[in-house]
Scaffold this active site. Structure first.
Site, PDB file in Angstrom:
ATOM      1  N   ASP A 106       0.821  -1.207   0.000  1.00 52.09           N
ATOM      2  CA  ASP A 106       0.000   0.000   0.000  1.00 52.09           C
ATOM      3  C   ASP A 106       0.859   1.264   0.000  1.00 52.09           C
ATOM      4  OD1 ASP A 106      -2.269  -1.552   0.027  1.00 52.09           O
ATOM      5  OD2 ASP A 106      -2.583  -1.400   2.192  1.00 52.09           O
ATOM      6  N   TYR A 107       0.219   2.365  -0.333  1.00 57.94           N
ATOM      7  CA  TYR A 107       0.884   3.666  -0.460  1.00 57.94           C
ATOM      8  C   TYR A 107       1.727   4.008   0.769  1.00 57.94           C
ATOM      9  CZ  TYR A 107       1.281   8.703  -1.494  1.00 57.94           C
ATOM     10  OH  TYR A 107       1.748   9.973  -1.749  1.00 57.94           O
TER      11      TYR A 107
END
Length: 252
Positions: A106-107
C-alpha cells in the site's frame, strides 16, 4: 534455444500454461506470422516473432530480479499516476529490463518488494497454495491479549471474506500501543489493515520485513539491489514442486 510455445507464453506472464495451450488450440498464436495450433510446437523466444491475438510478445530477456526497500508515500504501480504521486518504478532504474513488482504494498506501507521480468515465477510466488511467507512488523493501537492473537492463528472471517491463519506475536510494547510480528502465506488487498481493524487494534505503521526469504539486511529505505544467484535459486525452489491437495478424495 527452442522451447515449448505454451511455456514461452506463460513465462511472459500472459497466462498459465493451461490457458496458453487453449490459446494455441484456438488459433490465437502465431510464430513468424504463421498460425500454430499444434500443442508441443517449439519456438525460440530470443529469435522468433511470437504473437498472441495479434500482439507481439517481447523477445526473451535475461531474467532480472531486484529487491527494493519501498518507502512510504509511493504507489505500487507501473503506470504514471494521474495525480503526480511517486511510484515504485522511480526506485528501480538500475536496469533497462522491463521489470514489474511481484504483488503490491500500500501507499503508506514500506519494506521488501520484489521486482522481476519472470512472469511465471511471479505468479507462483503469489499463489496461496505455495505458502510463500510474508512477514510484517506492525505497530497497532492498543495491546492485544493472548486470546485475540489466537483468533488470528485460527483464521478470521470478515463479512464474506475468509483470511487464512496468521502467526502473530508481540515484539514489544510502546506506551499504550505495541509492535506485532505477523507472518502470513497470502496477500490480499489491505490484508493486515483489515485483519487488525477487525480485532480492534488498528494499524498505525506497517513494514514488510521479509518476503519468500528476502529481507532488508543492508538495504536502506528507498534503495534496491539485484538478487544473488543463490537468492534466485532459493525463490525458485519455494515453488518448484506442485503442492499436494489437502482436499479429501471423492468417494466413487
Amino acid at each position: 534455444m527452442e522451447i515449448r510455445l505454451q511455456k514461452i507464453i506463460a513465462d511472459a506472464g500472459l497466462a498459465s500454461r493451461r490457458e496458453a495451450e487453449r490459446w494455441i488450440l484456438e488459433g490465437k498464436v502465431q510464430v513468424n506470422n504463421k498460425v500454430v495450433t499444434q500443442l508441443g510446437s517449439l519456438a525460440d523466444p530470443r529469435e522468433d516473432r511470437i504473437k498472441v491475438s495479434g500482439k507481439l510478445i517481447p523477445k526473451k530477456q535475461d531474467e532480472v530480479y531486484i529487491v527494493l526497500n519501498k518507502p512510504t508515500g509511493c504507489l505500487t504501480t507501473m503506470a504514471d499516476d494521474k495525480r503526480g504521486r511517486t511510484t515504485v518504478m522511480e526506485y528501480v532504474k538500475v536496469t533497462k529490463a522491463r521489470v514489474f513488482p511481484v504483488g503490491r504494498l500500500d501507499y503508506n506501507t514500506q519494506g521488501v518488494l520484489l521486482f522481476t521480468n519472470n512472469g511465471s515465477l511471479a505468479k507462483k510466488l503469489l499463489l496461496p497454495k505455495y505458502k510463500v511467507e510474508r512477514t510484517y512488523k506492525v505497530k497497532v493501537s492498543g495491546i492485544p491479549n493472548e486470546k485475540t492473537l489466537k483468533r488470528l492463528m485460527r483464521g478470521v472471517h470478515i463479512k464474506d471474506e475468509k483470511f487464512k491463519p496468521i502467526d502473530a506475536k508481540i515484539q514489544k510494547t510502546s506506551g499504550k500501543n505495541c509492535f506485532l510480528i505477523m507472518t502470513l502465506v497470502e496477500g490480499k488487498n489491505r490484508h493486515i489493515k483489515k485483519v487488525c481493524e477487525h480485532i480492534g487494534h488498528p494499524v498505525i505503521k506497517l513494514q514488510r520485513t521479509h518476503f519468500g526469504g528476502l529481507n532488508l539486511t543492508g538495504l536502506p529505505l528507498g534503495a534496491c539491489r539485484f538478487l544473488s544467484p543463490k537468492e534466485v535459486k532459493a525463490l525458485k525452489k519455494l515453488v518448484a514442486d506442485e503442492p499436494k491437495s489437502t482436499r479429501p478424495a471423492k468417494k466413487k
